[in-house]
Design a protein around this motif. Sequence first.
Motif, PDB file in Angstrom:
ATOM      1  N   ARG A 166      45.692  40.856  35.511  1.00  0.00           N
ATOM      2  CA  ARG A 166      47.042  40.441  34.936  1.00  0.00           C
ATOM      3  C   ARG A 166      47.204  38.817  35.645  1.00  0.00           C
ATOM      4  O   ARG A 166      47.859  37.950  35.064  1.00  0.00           O
ATOM      5  N   SER A 167      46.962  38.697  36.950  1.00  0.00           N
ATOM      6  CA  SER A 167      46.936  37.460  37.567  1.00  0.00           C
ATOM      7  C   SER A 167      46.246  36.166  36.688  1.00  0.00           C
ATOM      8  O   SER A 167      46.882  35.158  36.500  1.00  0.00           O
ATOM      9  N   LEU A 168      44.908  36.518  36.397  1.00  0.00           N
ATOM     10  CA  LEU A 168      44.613  35.508  35.295  1.00  0.00           C
ATOM     11  C   LEU A 168      45.073  35.207  33.981  1.00  0.00           C
ATOM     12  O   LEU A 168      45.206  34.005  33.733  1.00  0.00           O
ATOM     13  N   GLU A 169      45.581  36.398  33.368  1.00  0.00           N
ATOM     14  CA  GLU A 169      46.238  36.213  32.193  1.00  0.00           C
ATOM     15  C   GLU A 169      47.643  35.126  32.345  1.00  0.00           C
ATOM     16  O   GLU A 169      47.986  34.532  31.435  1.00  0.00           O
ATOM     17  N   ARG A 170      48.169  35.299  33.827  1.00  0.00           N
ATOM     18  CA  ARG A 170      49.467  34.724  33.981  1.00  0.00           C
ATOM     19  C   ARG A 170      48.989  33.263  34.339  1.00  0.00           C
ATOM     20  O   ARG A 170      49.787  32.486  34.974  1.00  0.00           O
ATOM     21  N   GLY A 171      47.708  32.693  34.350  1.00  0.00           N
ATOM     22  CA  GLY A 171      47.250  31.587  34.856  1.00  0.00           C
ATOM     23  C   GLY A 171      47.192  31.303  36.394  1.00  0.00           C
ATOM     24  O   GLY A 171      46.971  29.883  36.558  1.00  0.00           O
ATOM     25  N   LEU A 172      47.157  32.440  37.039  1.00  0.00           N
ATOM     26  CA  LEU A 172      47.172  32.206  38.446  1.00  0.00           C
ATOM     27  C   LEU A 172      45.634  31.939  38.899  1.00  0.00           C
ATOM     28  O   LEU A 172      44.847  32.584  38.579  1.00  0.00           O
ATOM     29  N   ASP A 173      45.536  31.176  40.104  1.00  0.00           N
ATOM     30  CA  ASP A 173      44.408  31.245  40.683  1.00  0.00           C
ATOM     31  C   ASP A 173      44.223  32.503  41.521  1.00  0.00           C
ATOM     32  O   ASP A 173      45.313  33.090  41.830  1.00  0.00           O
ATOM     33  N   VAL A 174      43.107  33.139  41.705  1.00  0.00           N
ATOM     34  CA  VAL A 174      43.072  34.645  42.551  1.00  0.00           C
ATOM     35  C   VAL A 174      42.010  34.515  43.620  1.00  0.00           C
ATOM     36  O   VAL A 174      41.033  33.928  43.623  1.00  0.00           O
ATOM     37  N   LEU A 175      42.622  35.236  44.692  1.00  0.00           N
ATOM     38  CA  LEU A 175      41.746  35.349  45.994  1.00  0.00           C
ATOM     39  C   LEU A 175      41.993  37.002  46.362  1.00  0.00           C
ATOM     40  O   LEU A 175      42.705  37.166  47.453  1.00  0.00           O
ATOM     41  N   PRO A 176      41.169  37.491  45.774  1.00  0.00           N
ATOM     42  CA  PRO A 176      41.339  38.962  46.291  1.00  0.00           C
ATOM     43  C   PRO A 176      40.441  39.271  47.404  1.00  0.00           C
ATOM     44  O   PRO A 176      39.576  38.677  47.853  1.00  0.00           O
ATOM     45  N   GLY A 177      40.894  40.230  48.264  1.00  0.00           N
ATOM     46  CA  GLY A 177      40.376  40.583  49.488  1.00  0.00           C
ATOM     47  C   GLY A 177      39.387  41.554  49.471  1.00  0.00           C
ATOM     48  O   GLY A 177      39.352  42.713  48.624  1.00  0.00           O
ATOM     49  N   PHE A 178      38.176  41.209  50.030  1.00  0.00           N
ATOM     50  CA  PHE A 178      36.967  42.108  50.141  1.00  0.00           C
ATOM     51  C   PHE A 178      36.495  42.178  51.716  1.00  0.00           C
ATOM     52  O   PHE A 178      36.768  41.555  52.523  1.00  0.00           O
ATOM     53  N   LEU A 179      35.621  43.218  51.704  1.00  0.00           N
ATOM     54  CA  LEU A 179      35.010  43.410  52.986  1.00  0.00           C
ATOM     55  C   LEU A 179      33.638  43.853  52.809  1.00  0.00           C
ATOM     56  O   LEU A 179      32.455  43.167  53.638  1.00  0.00           O
ATOM     57  N   THR A 180      33.184  44.387  51.780  1.00  0.00           N
ATOM     58  CA  THR A 180      31.854  44.904  51.742  1.00  0.00           C
ATOM     59  C   THR A 180      31.194  44.439  50.270  1.00  0.00           C
ATOM     60  O   THR A 180      31.818  43.819  49.303  1.00  0.00           O
ATOM     61  N   PRO A 181      29.917  44.107  49.941  1.00  0.00           N
ATOM     62  CA  PRO A 181      29.279  43.621  48.968  1.00  0.00           C
ATOM     63  C   PRO A 181      29.662  44.387  47.866  1.00  0.00           C
ATOM     64  O   PRO A 181      29.882  43.483  46.567  1.00  0.00           O
ATOM     65  N   THR A 182      29.833  45.663  47.591  1.00  0.00           N
ATOM     66  CA  THR A 182      30.423  46.343  46.517  1.00  0.00           C
ATOM     67  C   THR A 182      31.690  45.837  45.976  1.00  0.00           C
ATOM     68  O   THR A 182      31.789  45.343  45.100  1.00  0.00           O
ATOM     69  N   GLU A 183      32.728  45.474  47.095  1.00  0.00           N
ATOM     70  CA  GLU A 183      33.925  44.859  46.824  1.00  0.00           C
ATOM     71  C   GLU A 183      33.726  43.458  46.168  1.00  0.00           C
ATOM     72  O   GLU A 183      34.343  43.119  45.230  1.00  0.00           O
ATOM     73  N   ALA A 184      33.045  42.840  46.753  1.00  0.00           N
ATOM     74  CA  ALA A 184      32.932  41.394  46.573  1.00  0.00           C
ATOM     75  C   ALA A 184      32.434  41.282  45.092  1.00  0.00           C
ATOM     76  O   ALA A 184      32.741  40.288  44.174  1.00  0.00           O
ATOM     77  N   PHE A 185      31.307  42.267  44.594  1.00  0.00           N
ATOM     78  CA  PHE A 185      30.738  42.028  43.258  1.00  0.00           C
ATOM     79  C   PHE A 185      31.599  42.515  42.078  1.00  0.00           C
ATOM     80  O   PHE A 185      31.767  42.172  41.289  1.00  0.00           O
ATOM     81  N   ALA A 186      32.435  43.381  42.629  1.00  0.00           N
ATOM     82  CA  ALA A 186      33.785  43.974  41.803  1.00  0.00           C
ATOM     83  C   ALA A 186      34.677  43.011  41.635  1.00  0.00           C
ATOM     84  O   ALA A 186      35.281  42.617  40.417  1.00  0.00           O
ATOM     85  N   ALA A 187      35.033  42.253  42.462  1.00  0.00           N
ATOM     86  CA  ALA A 187      35.943  40.925  42.548  1.00  0.00           C
ATOM     87  C   ALA A 187      35.588  39.954  41.435  1.00  0.00           C
ATOM     88  O   ALA A 187      35.971  39.414  40.621  1.00  0.00           O
ATOM     89  N   VAL A 188      34.170  39.544  41.639  1.00  0.00           N
ATOM     90  CA  VAL A 188      33.455  38.618  40.616  1.00  0.00           C
ATOM     91  C   VAL A 188      33.512  39.320  39.455  1.00  0.00           C
ATOM     92  O   VAL A 188      33.743  38.272  38.156  1.00  0.00           O
ATOM     93  N   ARG A 189      33.013  40.507  38.892  1.00  0.00           N
ATOM     94  CA  ARG A 189      33.145  41.141  37.756  1.00  0.00           C
ATOM     95  C   ARG A 189      34.351  40.920  36.983  1.00  0.00           C
ATOM     96  O   ARG A 189      34.396  40.757  35.958  1.00  0.00           O
ATOM     97  N   ALA A 190      35.482  40.992  37.965  1.00  0.00           N
ATOM     98  CA  ALA A 190      36.856  40.996  37.318  1.00  0.00           C
ATOM     99  C   ALA A 190      37.169  39.491  37.002  1.00  0.00           C
ATOM    100  O   ALA A 190      38.401  39.628  36.480  1.00  0.00           O
ATOM    101  N   GLY A 191      36.557  38.593  37.633  1.00  0.00           N
ATOM    102  CA  GLY A 191      36.812  37.200  37.044  1.00  0.00           C
ATOM    103  C   GLY A 191      37.289  36.272  38.483  1.00  0.00           C
ATOM    104  O   GLY A 191      37.621  35.146  38.176  1.00  0.00           O
ATOM    105  N   ALA A 192      37.078  36.822  39.553  1.00  0.00           N
ATOM    106  CA  ALA A 192      37.458  36.113  40.605  1.00  0.00           C
ATOM    107  C   ALA A 192      36.127  35.284  41.015  1.00  0.00           C
ATOM    108  O   ALA A 192      35.053  35.372  40.855  1.00  0.00           O
ATOM    109  N   ARG A 193      36.609  34.023  41.414  1.00  0.00           N
ATOM    110  CA  ARG A 193      35.626  32.916  41.973  1.00  0.00           C
ATOM    111  C   ARG A 193      35.836  32.932  43.506  1.00  0.00           C
ATOM    112  O   ARG A 193      34.629  32.558  44.176  1.00  0.00           O
ATOM    113  N   ASP A 194      36.891  32.785  44.120  1.00  0.00           N
ATOM    114  CA  ASP A 194      37.256  32.781  45.246  1.00  0.00           C
ATOM    115  C   ASP A 194      37.546  34.085  45.992  1.00  0.00           C
ATOM    116  O   ASP A 194      38.382  35.082  45.433  1.00  0.00           O
TER     117      ASP A 194
END
Length: 213
Positions: free
Chosen positions: A101-129
């Motif tokens: 939803r954030s990307l749809e609204r034109g926002l930069d996204v910085l989701p919080g992660f701790l584990t590799p699984t979370e990091a890759f899930a965020a990247v798959r969802a479209g996060a770069r940061d």
Amino acid sequence: MKINAALADEAPPIVAILRGIETAEAVEIGEALIEAGIRLIEVPFNSPDPAGSIRAMAMALGGRAAVGGGTVTTPELADALADAGGTFMVSPNVEPAVIGRSLERGLDVLPGFLTPTEAFAAVRAGARDLKLFPGTVLGSGYIRAIREVLSPGTRIWAVGGVGIANIGEFRAAGVFGIGVGGSLYKPGHDAVTVAAKARELVAAWSDAAASEG
């Protein structure tokens, strides 16, 4: 202003986290941060009037700083952030619906992660940061290990316990940027106090960068 625009204009990759700020003081504190060299400003959504503070700073400072919202945990909060004029979203977790939803609204996204699984899930969802939170729990060695498996274009921002005392350690480990909250701003701090702390933080970042060169 978006994050990359601020960085391209030589702002350091330091996010000032203004948890608990009141709308009436938001612009003055924001001006103090910009004057001291910090131009990425986050207002968490568990502050007294986050949308009001973001709106006030976006209108007054948006051409000179990227103003965003933190603790964005639902798509509805992403909408509120975008409607207030914010340009980036920070979350404590990885929630694909919020990222989307954030990307749809034109926002930069910085989701919080701790584990590799979370990091890759965020990247798959479209996060770069990606925001590593809490940043100091597993230490700088953990960051080095995570960076080895993430794609080169992924940028890690360490948040939580990162500050003047350990900026050099985290930079050496490969973090792209940092987010700083309580050691920079707490409710009751005036603009003079925040500006002084911000200048020290920017100087520490610059010193650490120089030592790497």
